[in-house]
Enzyme design. Structure first.
Site, PDB file in Angstrom:
ATOM      1  N   GLY A 252     -28.987  -0.133  38.444  1.00  0.00           N
ATOM      2  CA  GLY A 252     -29.533   1.513  40.006  1.00  0.00           C
ATOM      3  C   GLY A 252     -30.095   3.280  39.920  1.00  0.00           C
ATOM      4  N   GLU A 294     -26.178  -3.651  34.689  1.00  0.00           N
ATOM      5  CA  GLU A 294     -26.708  -3.465  34.081  1.00  0.00           C
ATOM      6  C   GLU A 294     -28.533  -2.550  34.340  1.00  0.00           C
ATOM      7  OE1 GLU A 294     -25.157  -7.835  36.200  1.00  0.00           O
ATOM      8  OE2 GLU A 294     -26.123  -6.376  37.701  1.00  0.00           O
ATOM      9  N   PRO A 295     -28.504  -1.972  34.432  1.00  0.00           N
ATOM     10  CA  PRO A 295     -29.763  -1.032  34.063  1.00  0.00           C
ATOM     11  C   PRO A 295     -31.063  -1.561  33.473  1.00  0.00           C
ATOM     12  CG  PRO A 295     -28.610  -0.508  32.246  1.00  0.00           C
ATOM     13  CD  PRO A 295     -28.325  -1.885  33.010  1.00  0.00           C
ATOM     14  N   GLY A 296     -32.045  -2.079  35.238  1.00  0.00           N
ATOM     15  CA  GLY A 296     -33.363  -2.105  34.712  1.00  0.00           C
ATOM     16  C   GLY A 296     -34.513  -1.124  34.563  1.00  0.00           C
ATOM     17  N   ARG A 334     -46.079  -1.696  44.097  1.00  0.00           N
ATOM     18  CA  ARG A 334     -45.058  -0.696  44.873  1.00  0.00           C
ATOM     19  C   ARG A 334     -45.432   0.874  45.593  1.00  0.00           C
ATOM     20  NH1 ARG A 334     -42.065   2.268  42.101  1.00  0.00           N
ATOM     21  NH2 ARG A 334     -40.068   1.870  43.235  1.00  0.00           N
ATOM     22  N   TYR A 338     -42.857   0.154  48.824  1.00  0.00           N
ATOM     23  CA  TYR A 338     -42.459   0.921  48.804  1.00  0.00           C
ATOM     24  C   TYR A 338     -42.927   2.585  49.765  1.00  0.00           C
ATOM     25  CZ  TYR A 338     -39.769  -2.625  46.316  1.00  0.00           C
ATOM     26  OH  TYR A 338     -39.856  -2.813  45.523  1.00  0.00           O
ATOM     27  N   CYS A 365     -58.976  -6.593  48.906  1.00  0.00           N
ATOM     28  CA  CYS A 365     -58.668  -6.381  49.936  1.00  0.00           C
ATOM     29  C   CYS A 365     -57.690  -5.650  51.077  1.00  0.00           C
ATOM     30  CB  CYS A 365     -59.989  -7.952  50.399  1.00  0.00           C
ATOM     31  SG  CYS A 365     -61.073  -7.906  49.300  1.00  0.00           S
ATOM     32  N   GLU A 366     -57.303  -4.902  51.009  1.00  0.00           N
ATOM     33  CA  GLU A 366     -56.574  -3.925  52.062  1.00  0.00           C
ATOM     34  C   GLU A 366     -56.610  -2.320  52.093  1.00  0.00           C
ATOM     35  OE1 GLU A 366     -53.368  -5.953  53.026  1.00  0.00           O
ATOM     36  OE2 GLU A 366     -53.897  -7.716  52.298  1.00  0.00           O
ATOM     37  N   TYR A 394     -40.971  -2.985  37.455  1.00  0.00           N
ATOM     38  CA  TYR A 394     -41.723  -3.559  38.754  1.00  0.00           C
ATOM     39  C   TYR A 394     -42.805  -3.363  38.714  1.00  0.00           C
ATOM     40  CZ  TYR A 394     -36.237  -3.560  39.445  1.00  0.00           C
ATOM     41  OH  TYR A 394     -34.279  -3.904  38.639  1.00  0.00           O
TER      42      TYR A 394
HETATM   43  N1  LLP Z   1     -28.365  -5.701  38.770  1.00  0.00           N
HETATM   44  C1  LLP Z   1     -28.569  -6.533  40.450  1.00  0.00           C
HETATM   45  C2  LLP Z   1     -28.002  -7.299  40.624  1.00  0.00           C
HETATM   46  C3  LLP Z   1     -29.998  -5.963  40.861  1.00  0.00           C
HETATM   47  O1  LLP Z   1     -30.583  -6.395  42.060  1.00  0.00           O
HETATM   48  C4  LLP Z   1     -31.058  -4.870  39.928  1.00  0.00           C
HETATM   49  C5  LLP Z   1     -32.487  -4.728  41.274  1.00  0.00           C
HETATM   50  C6  LLP Z   1     -30.436  -4.671  39.073  1.00  0.00           C
HETATM   51  C7  LLP Z   1     -29.178  -5.187  38.501  1.00  0.00           C
HETATM   52  C8  LLP Z   1     -31.563  -3.362  37.984  1.00  0.00           C
HETATM   53  O2  LLP Z   1     -31.445  -2.176  39.194  1.00  0.00           O
HETATM   54  P1  LLP Z   1     -32.082  -1.089  38.543  1.00  0.00           P
HETATM   55  O3  LLP Z   1     -31.569  -1.117  37.570  1.00  0.00           O
HETATM   56  O4  LLP Z   1     -33.830  -1.422  38.298  1.00  0.00           O
HETATM   57  O5  LLP Z   1     -32.215  -0.545  39.751  1.00  0.00           O
HETATM   58  N2  LLP Z   1     -38.581  -4.305  43.109  1.00  0.00           N
HETATM   59  C9  LLP Z   1     -37.691  -2.764  43.328  1.00  0.00           C
HETATM   60  C10 LLP Z   1     -36.408  -2.712  43.158  1.00  0.00           C
HETATM   61  C11 LLP Z   1     -35.595  -3.907  43.721  1.00  0.00           C
HETATM   62  C12 LLP Z   1     -34.294  -4.397  42.879  1.00  0.00           C
HETATM   63  C13 LLP Z   1     -33.557  -5.347  42.886  1.00  0.00           C
HETATM   64  N3  LLP Z   1     -32.344  -5.222  41.518  1.00  0.00           N
HETATM   65  C14 LLP Z   1     -38.447  -1.921  42.828  1.00  0.00           C
HETATM   66  O6  LLP Z   1     -40.132  -1.883  42.577  1.00  0.00           O
HETATM   67  O7  LLP Z   1     -38.051  -0.257  43.237  1.00  0.00           O
END
Ligand code: LLP
Length: 441
Positions: A252, A294-296, A334, A338, A365-366, A394
């Site tokens: 997050g 779990e950072p993404g 995105r 969002y 085409c949007e 993402y």
């Molecule tokens: N762990 C779980 C269980 C999750 O559902 C997620 C993201 C993460 C970790 C990683 O979160 P992060 O560190 O990336 O914030 N598509 C959206 C974001 C959706 C995130 C879904 N879950 C966007 O483009 O903003």
């Protein structure tokens, strides 16, 4: 201390001797020439730098497991880099599990998440030996126990719970609030635990898991989340004499998409998390648990930029000037999904002073396919190369073939060298799964 997730651009971004933007020592206009556009570019130095920020930030805490949330960007090469940096992986589908497996990742460092995992996916997870499965609901507990029994295996699990924490982010990317599709409600935990203890002999429960949302700038929500997780561990110990020793707090942490975004650093977040753990472990009288994070986005976003070629433009009489690019919502959904905002620069016109306000329009085409509204850029003409920053997360992972447009290529840059890590799709790729029934031939 500052960290890379607080930057708008990759750390190697420079203007070279030709006056062009370069990243990882590679001239962006040359990359566009060589590989075509749209083109995703990932800077290896920035990516490895973020990983090191995370490791340094948490070095004081001995029991931490960094699990990169591969939903942000899952490719074989990226998996190799993160594995090399000592990260594990949070995966959410057989596709992600298969990618990291084939990339040679130690599967005991992989966790499988998701609110509706299929039988086949759970079977694959057990076959390749993922380290943890985060069980999300009652059906999954039953299915997983049945599959594990049939394979004579024990499934090592966490329980995903909804802690009831609201964070201030876009409602589509909040997940920890009470009315959420993810995980067990706090009031359902005991029933799940009782089933595991009494019936599901092929499940071994290690701890609890939660994820409160994404693109989070507040630190207090992590403090509150940890208190709930630790409190629940302690309560379960008291009620069932169950010694659970793992908590997974999800991901997050936010990134800086525009000058208005001020995400906290990984160091600040780590401090809050570690302090909250120390405080709550004392308060609820349990042993220090192992921590999973779990950072993404915060791992991969800043290292990525997307290059586009400028095409047509339209000045609406007494209105906006639209400038169109050769990509848009299919390679980056995105903004449309969002209302996400991005910053961009022109790769080949860094020193031009005459600027104008334009709206960058996608090619799909949007009407909603607008990448950036009202941005000041040097006067654009057809053939200029636009560099959109902070697009590592993402974008490719949410890309589509809308309008039957092939997905772009991705290159990894480092030390003035570029390597393709995802090939550009071809027109033949697009029809490769099409089948014409005999009677239509
Ligand atoms: N762990 C779980 C269980 C999750 O559902 C997620 C993201 C993460 C970790 C990683 O979160 P992060 O560190 O990336 O914030 N598509 C959206 C974001 C959706 C995130 C879904 N879950 C966007 O483009 O903003």
């Amino acid at each position: 201390m500052n960290s890379i997730n607080q930057l708008l651009k990759p750390v190697t971004t420079e203007i070279n001797e030709k006056g062009n933007l370069s990243i990882g020592g590679c001239d962006l206009t040359e990359l566009a020439d060589t590989y075509g556009t749209p083109l995703y570019v990932i800077d290896e130095t920035t990516l490895r730098g973020v990983c090191r920020d995370y490791k340094k930030a948490f070095e004081k805490y001995p029991h931490v497991n960094m699990m990169y949330a591969s939903k942000a960007l899952c490719t074989s090469a990226i998996s190799r880099i993160l594995d090399d940096e000592g990260f594990g992986f949070d995966t959410v589908s057989s596709g992600e599990i298969y990618t990291v497996y084939k990339a040679g990742v130690d599967m005991s460092k992989v966790l499988f998440n998701g609110n509706n995992k299929s039988f086949d996916e759970l079977e694959l997870a057990l076959e390749v030996g993922v380290g943890r499965i985060s069980a999300d609901n009652f059906l999954e507990l039953a299915l997983l126990d049945e599959i594990a029994k049939s394979k004579n295996k024990i499934a090592d699990i966490l329980l995903r719970i909804t802690p009831g924490i609201e964070c201030h982010t876009h409602e589509y990317i909040q997940t920890g609030h009470l009315d959420s599709k993810f995980g067990f409600d706090l009031t359902q935990i005991d029933e799940a635990v009782e089933l595991i203890l009494s019936q599901y002999k092929n499940l071994r429960l290690h701890g609890l898991h939660a994820h409160i949302g994404s693109q989070i700038f507040e630190t207090k929500v992590y403090h509150d989340e940890i208190e709930i997780l630790v409190r629940e561990l302690s309560r379960l110990d008291e009620k069932y004499s169950l010694k659970l020793d793992e908590i997974n707090i999800g991901g997050g942490l936010g990134v800086k998409y525009t000058d208005c975004d001020c995400p906290p650093s990984t160091y600040e977040i780590a401090d809050v998390i570690i302090k909250s753990l120390e405080e709550n472990v004392k308060k609820y009288n349990i042993d220090m648990p192992s921590l999973f994070i779990e950072p993404g986005r915060s791992v991969i976003s800043t290292s990525g930029v997307t290059l586009y070629t400028i095409g047509s433009s339209k000045q609406v009489p007494k209105g906006k000037k639209y400038v169109a690019i050769d990509g848009g919502m299919a390679d980056n959904i995105r903004p449309a999904m969002y209302q996400a905002e991005y910053c961009a620069e022109v790769a080949n016109k860094k020193d031009e002073v005459e600027k104008e306000k334009v709206t960058i329009a996608g090619r799909f085409c949007e009407s909603g396919d607008i990448l950036i509204k009202d941005i000041e850029l040097p006067k654009l003409v057809e053939g200029d190369i636009l560099c959109v920053y902070n697009t590592g997360a993402y974008t490719y992972s949410m890309a589509s073939n809308y309008n039957r447009v092939p997905k772009p290529a991705m290159v990894l840059v480092n030390n003035s060298k570029s390597d393709i890590i995802i090939k550009r799709e071809t027109l033949d790729d697009l029809i490769s799964n099409d089948v014409i029934p005999q009677n239509l031939k």
